[in-house]
Design a protein around this motif. Structure first.
Motif, PDB file in Angstrom:
ATOM      1  N   ARG A  49       2.824  19.112 -44.754  1.00 23.49           N
ATOM      2  CA  ARG A  49       3.017  18.380 -45.854  1.00 23.49           C
ATOM      3  C   ARG A  49       3.511  16.949 -45.548  1.00 23.49           C
ATOM      4  O   ARG A  49       3.277  16.135 -46.155  1.00 23.49           O
ATOM      5  CB  ARG A  49       4.151  19.134 -46.823  1.00 23.49           C
ATOM      6  CG  ARG A  49       3.659  20.240 -47.553  1.00 23.49           C
ATOM      7  CD  ARG A  49       4.621  20.776 -48.312  1.00 23.49           C
ATOM      8  NE  ARG A  49       5.985  21.413 -48.001  1.00 23.49           N
ATOM      9  CZ  ARG A  49       6.040  22.661 -47.644  1.00 23.49           C
ATOM     10  NH1 ARG A  49       4.955  23.478 -47.830  1.00 23.49           N
ATOM     11  NH2 ARG A  49       7.128  23.131 -47.069  1.00 23.49           N
ATOM     12  N   GLN A  50       4.388  16.971 -44.277  1.00 22.84           N
ATOM     13  CA  GLN A  50       4.873  15.715 -43.670  1.00 22.84           C
ATOM     14  C   GLN A  50       3.774  14.928 -42.787  1.00 22.84           C
ATOM     15  O   GLN A  50       4.253  13.964 -42.116  1.00 22.84           O
ATOM     16  CB  GLN A  50       6.125  15.768 -43.229  1.00 22.84           C
ATOM     17  CG  GLN A  50       7.153  16.248 -44.335  1.00 22.84           C
ATOM     18  CD  GLN A  50       7.269  15.424 -45.608  1.00 22.84           C
ATOM     19  OE1 GLN A  50       7.287  13.886 -45.270  1.00 22.84           O
ATOM     20  NE2 GLN A  50       7.414  15.784 -46.773  1.00 22.84           N
ATOM     21  N   GLN A  51       2.563  15.421 -42.737  1.00 20.64           N
ATOM     22  CA  GLN A  51       1.485  14.906 -41.818  1.00 20.64           C
ATOM     23  C   GLN A  51       1.924  14.588 -40.598  1.00 20.64           C
ATOM     24  O   GLN A  51       1.702  13.502 -39.750  1.00 20.64           O
ATOM     25  CB  GLN A  51       1.062  13.381 -42.597  1.00 20.64           C
ATOM     26  CG  GLN A  51       0.747  13.439 -44.110  1.00 20.64           C
ATOM     27  CD  GLN A  51       0.487  12.151 -44.718  1.00 20.64           C
ATOM     28  OE1 GLN A  51      -0.317  11.329 -44.025  1.00 20.64           O
ATOM     29  NE2 GLN A  51       1.367  11.749 -45.703  1.00 20.64           N
ATOM     30  N   ALA A  52       2.553  15.736 -39.863  1.00 21.31           N
ATOM     31  CA  ALA A  52       2.853  15.570 -38.439  1.00 21.31           C
ATOM     32  C   ALA A  52       1.386  15.512 -37.829  1.00 21.31           C
ATOM     33  O   ALA A  52       0.591  16.068 -38.114  1.00 21.31           O
ATOM     34  CB  ALA A  52       3.461  16.819 -37.949  1.00 21.31           C
ATOM     35  N   ALA A  53       1.539  14.830 -36.565  1.00 17.55           N
ATOM     36  CA  ALA A  53       0.338  14.752 -35.669  1.00 17.55           C
ATOM     37  C   ALA A  53      -0.071  15.917 -34.838  1.00 17.55           C
ATOM     38  O   ALA A  53      -1.055  16.402 -34.793  1.00 17.55           O
ATOM     39  CB  ALA A  53       0.234  13.620 -34.845  1.00 17.55           C
ATOM     40  N   THR A  54       1.113  16.671 -34.511  1.00 15.14           N
ATOM     41  CA  THR A  54       0.793  17.872 -33.432  1.00 15.14           C
ATOM     42  C   THR A  54       1.958  18.632 -33.932  1.00 15.14           C
ATOM     43  O   THR A  54       3.107  18.652 -34.200  1.00 15.14           O
ATOM     44  CB  THR A  54       0.925  17.511 -32.080  1.00 15.14           C
ATOM     45  OG1 THR A  54       0.061  16.210 -31.925  1.00 15.14           O
ATOM     46  CG2 THR A  54       1.091  18.627 -30.970  1.00 15.14           C
ATOM     47  N   PHE A  55       1.477  20.321 -33.614  1.00 19.57           N
ATOM     48  CA  PHE A  55       2.454  21.120 -33.712  1.00 19.57           C
ATOM     49  C   PHE A  55       2.368  22.029 -32.408  1.00 19.57           C
ATOM     50  O   PHE A  55       1.246  22.391 -31.949  1.00 19.57           O
ATOM     51  CB  PHE A  55       2.175  22.125 -35.000  1.00 19.57           C
ATOM     52  CG  PHE A  55       3.087  23.283 -35.266  1.00 19.57           C
ATOM     53  CD1 PHE A  55       3.965  22.904 -36.274  1.00 19.57           C
ATOM     54  CD2 PHE A  55       3.323  24.348 -34.505  1.00 19.57           C
ATOM     55  CE1 PHE A  55       5.085  23.874 -36.642  1.00 19.57           C
ATOM     56  CE2 PHE A  55       4.326  25.195 -34.833  1.00 19.57           C
ATOM     57  CZ  PHE A  55       5.321  25.096 -35.899  1.00 19.57           C
ATOM     58  N   VAL A  56       3.564  22.243 -31.791  1.00 24.16           N
ATOM     59  CA  VAL A  56       3.335  23.063 -30.381  1.00 24.16           C
ATOM     60  C   VAL A  56       3.738  24.388 -30.671  1.00 24.16           C
ATOM     61  O   VAL A  56       4.642  24.755 -31.276  1.00 24.16           O
ATOM     62  CB  VAL A  56       4.387  22.353 -29.313  1.00 24.16           C
ATOM     63  CG1 VAL A  56       4.599  22.969 -28.163  1.00 24.16           C
ATOM     64  CG2 VAL A  56       4.346  20.734 -29.318  1.00 24.16           C
ATOM     65  N   ILE A  57       2.473  25.193 -30.413  1.00 25.18           N
ATOM     66  CA  ILE A  57       2.524  26.463 -30.725  1.00 25.18           C
ATOM     67  C   ILE A  57       3.430  27.530 -29.714  1.00 25.18           C
ATOM     68  O   ILE A  57       3.775  28.625 -30.143  1.00 25.18           O
ATOM     69  CB  ILE A  57       1.211  27.213 -30.947  1.00 25.18           C
ATOM     70  CG1 ILE A  57       0.916  28.311 -31.626  1.00 25.18           C
ATOM     71  CG2 ILE A  57       0.549  27.146 -29.586  1.00 25.18           C
ATOM     72  CD1 ILE A  57       1.071  28.126 -33.153  1.00 25.18           C
ATOM     73  N   GLY A  58       3.696  26.702 -28.690  1.00 27.89           N
ATOM     74  CA  GLY A  58       4.441  27.532 -27.559  1.00 27.89           C
ATOM     75  C   GLY A  58       4.955  26.582 -26.503  1.00 27.89           C
ATOM     76  O   GLY A  58       4.391  25.699 -26.220  1.00 27.89           O
ATOM     77  N   THR A  59       6.115  26.893 -25.884  1.00 30.07           N
ATOM     78  CA  THR A  59       6.778  25.918 -25.046  1.00 30.07           C
ATOM     79  C   THR A  59       7.228  26.940 -23.767  1.00 30.07           C
ATOM     80  O   THR A  59       8.130  27.735 -23.983  1.00 30.07           O
ATOM     81  CB  THR A  59       7.977  25.289 -25.579  1.00 30.07           C
ATOM     82  OG1 THR A  59       7.386  24.352 -26.750  1.00 30.07           O
ATOM     83  CG2 THR A  59       8.522  24.249 -24.512  1.00 30.07           C
ATOM     84  N   GLU A  60       6.720  26.924 -22.560  1.00 26.99           N
ATOM     85  CA  GLU A  60       7.274  27.308 -21.450  1.00 26.99           C
ATOM     86  C   GLU A  60       7.162  28.866 -21.633  1.00 26.99           C
ATOM     87  O   GLU A  60       8.183  29.421 -20.957  1.00 26.99           O
ATOM     88  CB  GLU A  60       8.544  26.927 -20.972  1.00 26.99           C
ATOM     89  CG  GLU A  60       8.602  25.326 -21.052  1.00 26.99           C
ATOM     90  CD  GLU A  60      10.118  24.897 -20.663  1.00 26.99           C
ATOM     91  OE1 GLU A  60      11.037  25.412 -20.713  1.00 26.99           O
ATOM     92  OE2 GLU A  60      10.267  23.496 -20.416  1.00 26.99           O
ATOM     93  N   LEU A  61       6.237  29.527 -22.242  1.00 25.37           N
ATOM     94  CA  LEU A  61       6.299  31.011 -22.117  1.00 25.37           C
ATOM     95  C   LEU A  61       5.471  31.472 -20.978  1.00 25.37           C
ATOM     96  O   LEU A  61       4.380  32.215 -21.433  1.00 25.37           O
ATOM     97  CB  LEU A  61       5.763  31.305 -23.606  1.00 25.37           C
ATOM     98  CG  LEU A  61       6.876  30.893 -24.720  1.00 25.37           C
ATOM     99  CD1 LEU A  61       6.216  31.189 -26.190  1.00 25.37           C
ATOM    100  CD2 LEU A  61       8.109  31.576 -24.665  1.00 25.37           C
ATOM    101  N   ASN A  62       5.902  31.368 -19.893  1.00 27.45           N
ATOM    102  CA  ASN A  62       5.023  31.661 -18.753  1.00 27.45           C
ATOM    103  C   ASN A  62       4.361  33.051 -18.584  1.00 27.45           C
ATOM    104  O   ASN A  62       3.240  33.435 -18.693  1.00 27.45           O
ATOM    105  CB  ASN A  62       5.707  31.485 -17.478  1.00 27.45           C
ATOM    106  CG  ASN A  62       6.077  29.937 -17.251  1.00 27.45           C
ATOM    107  OD1 ASN A  62       6.032  29.025 -18.044  1.00 27.45           O
ATOM    108  ND2 ASN A  62       6.242  29.801 -15.945  1.00 27.45           N
ATOM    109  N   SER A  63       5.522  33.945 -19.088  1.00 28.29           N
ATOM    110  CA  SER A  63       4.966  35.259 -18.869  1.00 28.29           C
ATOM    111  C   SER A  63       4.186  35.948 -20.069  1.00 28.29           C
ATOM    112  O   SER A  63       3.529  36.859 -20.257  1.00 28.29           O
ATOM    113  CB  SER A  63       6.194  36.139 -18.849  1.00 28.29           C
ATOM    114  OG  SER A  63       6.955  35.993 -20.270  1.00 28.29           O
TER     115      SER A  63
END
Length: 436
Positions: A240-254
Motif C-alpha cells: 500500500r505504501q509502495q515500498a521498493a523491497t521486502f526482506v523475506i528473511g534475515t540471517e537465517l543460516n540454519s
C-alpha cells in the motif's frame, strides 16, 4: 461531659496559642521578607519561562547542566532541546506533527543507481500516536537527507519462544501494520527508496551462542506456516505504501535450503509487487551458495580484518577483497550490503559485528572503516550499502550515550562526514554489468 469540657478547654488554649503565634509572625519586618521574595523570583522565574541552565532528568534527583546546542555536562541523556519547556514541546510534537512536507532527497533513486541507505532500527510502542510516529519519521528523514542518502531500510523485531519453537508472533516492540504504513509514507514523501525488513529477535535465544542463524524448529514446515501468517499484513502494508523491497528473511543460516522457501516467496509475491529479497549473513555468503530462491540478495557484511587500529585505508580494502574473492572476483552488481557497520572502539577491525563488547571509545576506527567499505562498494560495482544503524526513537543529532551500542554512528561527526562523502560521490552505480 467532662470529656467535652476538657476538649473545649484544649480548643480554647490551642486558639489562643495560634493567635499568639500569628501575632508574632505579623511583627516580622517587611524588609526581612523582601530578600526571600526577590531570590525566589530570580531563581524560579527562569524555570517557569524556560531559560534556566539546570534541568532535572525524569526519575532522578540529580540536576543536569544544559548548555545551548550541547549535550548535558555529565554525559547523560538530555531530555529535550536546550532551555526549558521540554515537556511542553514534546507534548506539542506528540499532538501536532510539523507542518508542510519533509525535506526531499536531491536525486531520488532510480533503477541502476546505487542505493545509499541507512538501517533504521525500530522497537515500537503500541501507545505511540500517529502524530508521534510522523514527527519522529520526519526527524529521521531529514537526517538521512542531510547525509545525502537516497534509501532507507526499516528493521523491526518479531519474536519466538526459543531455538526449537515453531511459534512466531508480533511482540510488544513489533510495530503494527498501521504504524508501519505511517512511517513508510513519511519516508516515501521524502523521496527515499524504502525497504521493509522484519528481523527475528534474539533475546530468548541467549546470544551470542544462540542467535537467529542457528535456530532449530522441531517442525520446520509448521515454522514456515507461522512465518507466512506473520508476514502477510506487513507485506500488504508495504504494498500500500509502495515500498521498493521486502526482506523475506534475515540471517537465517540454519533455515536456508529448505524447500518451503519457494512457497513462502510465491505467497509474498502475490501480495507485494515490489522486490522480494533475502539478507544473508556474511559467513554463509562467502562459504557457499545461499539457497533461498530470491532475485535480490543482501549481505550483512561484518568481515573481520586482522589489522591494527591505525591501519591505512588500503589494508582494510585489501582485507575486504580477500573475503569477497572467496565468492568471486570482479564486479558484484547484484549484491547490496544490507548491513555494514562497526563499533567506534579500539580493536573493532578484528570483530566488526561484535554487538556486546565495549572497549575504549575510538571514533576514528569507525570513520576509517566506513571510508574503506565505501571504496569497496564503488570498486566492486555493488548495488549499494545500508549503514547500521539509527534507532527510530532517538535524536540523530545527539551523540550516543556511553551505555549505548558502539555501533551507533548518528551523532559521531567523523563517521557522518565519511557517509556524506560516500553518498555524495560520483559513483554511477552497478548499471547493467553482469553478475559474477
Amino acid at each position: 461531659m467532662n470529656t467535652e469540657k476538657n476538649q473545649s478547654n484544649e480548643s480554647n488554649q490551642s486558639n489562643q496559642k495560634s493567635r499568639a503565634e500569628k501575632g508574632k509572625r505579623s511583627k516580622v519586618p517587611l524588609l526581612a521578607i523582601l530578600p526571600v521574595t526577590v531570590t525566589c523570583l530570580v531563581v524560579g522565574l527562569p524555570f517557569v519561562v524556560g531559560d534556566h541552565p539546570l534541568r532535572w532528568r525524569p526519575g532522578s534527583l540529580k540536576p543536569v547542566l544544559v548548555l545551548h546546542d550541547s549535550t548535558p555536562a555529565d554525559g547523560g541523556e538530555d531530555t529535550g532541546p536546550a532551555g526549558g519547556g521540554a515537556d511542553a514541546a514534546a507534548k506539542k510534537e506528540e499532538e501536532e506533527p510539523p507542518a508542510g512536507p519533509p525535506p526531499k532527497v536531491d536525486k531520488p533513486w532510480k533503477a541502476g543507481m546505487p542505493e545509499w541507505g541507512v538501517q533504521i532500527f525500530w522497537e515500537d510502542k503500541k501507545e505511540h500516536s500517529a502524530a508521534y510516529l510522523e514527527t519522529q519519521a520526519r526527524k529521521q528523514a531529514a537526517y538521512l537527507v542531510g547525509l545525502k542518502a537516497n534509501a532507507v531500510s526499516v528493521s523491526f523485531p518479531f519474536y519466538t519462544e526459543g531455538r526449537t519453537s515453531t511459534k512466531l508472533a508480533a511482540g510488544k516492540s513489533t510495530p503494527t501494520p498501521e504504524h508501519l504504513e505511517t512511517v513508510l509514507r513519511v519516508f516515501h514523501e521524502a523521496g527515499l527508496r524504502t525497504t521493509v525488513r522484519p528481523t527475528l529477535d534474539e533475546a530468548v535465544l541467549v546470544p551470542p551462542e544462540g542467535w537467529r542463524g542457528n535456530i532449530k524448529p522441531t517442525d520446520k514446515e509448521a515454522w514456515f506456516d507461522a512465518y507466512e501468517a506473520l508476514l502477510g499484513p506487513y507485506l500488504d502494508a508495504a504494498q500500500r505504501q509502495q515500498a521498493a523491497t521486502f526482506v523475506i528473511g534475515t540471517e537465517l543460516n540454519s533455515m536456508e535450503g529448505h524447500p518451503a522457501w519457494k512457497g513462502l516467496i510465491a505467497a509474498a509475491e502475490k501480495r507485494f509487487k515490489g522486490e522480494v529479497s533475502y539478507d544473508a549473513n556474511w559467513d554463509n555468503y562467502v562459504g557457499g551458495h545461499i539457497d533461498v530462491p530470491v532475485k535480490r540478495l543482501g549481505v550483512d557484511a561484518y568481515f573481520p580484518v586482522k589489522v591494527p587500529d591505525d591501519a591505512p585505508i588500503d589494508q582494510l580494502v585489501d582485507g575486504w577483497n580477500t573475503w569477497l574473492d572467496k565468492k568471486g572476483k570482479g564486479p558484484l552488481p547484484r549484491i547490496v550490503l544490507a548491513e555494514a557497520g562497526i563499533s567506534a572502539m579500539d580493536g573493532a577491525y578484528h570483530a566488526p559485528g561484535d554487538f556486546y563488547t565495549k572497549r575504549k571509545l575510538n571514533p576514528a576506527v569507525q570513520a576509517t572503516w566506513y571510508k574503506a567499505v565505501c571504496q569497496v562498494v564503488r570498486e566492486r560495482k555493488m548495488a549499494g550499502v545500508y549503514w547500521w544503524s539509527v534507532h527510530f526513537d532517538s535524536d540523530p543529532k545527539i551523540a550516543p550515550r556511553e551505555d549505548e551500542s558502539r555501533l551507533n554512528f548518528a551523532g559521531r561527526p567523523d563517521t557522518e562526514r565519511e557517509i556524506r562523502s560516500c553518498f555524495g560521490s560520483d559513483y554511477a552505480g552497478p548499471g547493467t554489468d553482469p553478475a559474477p
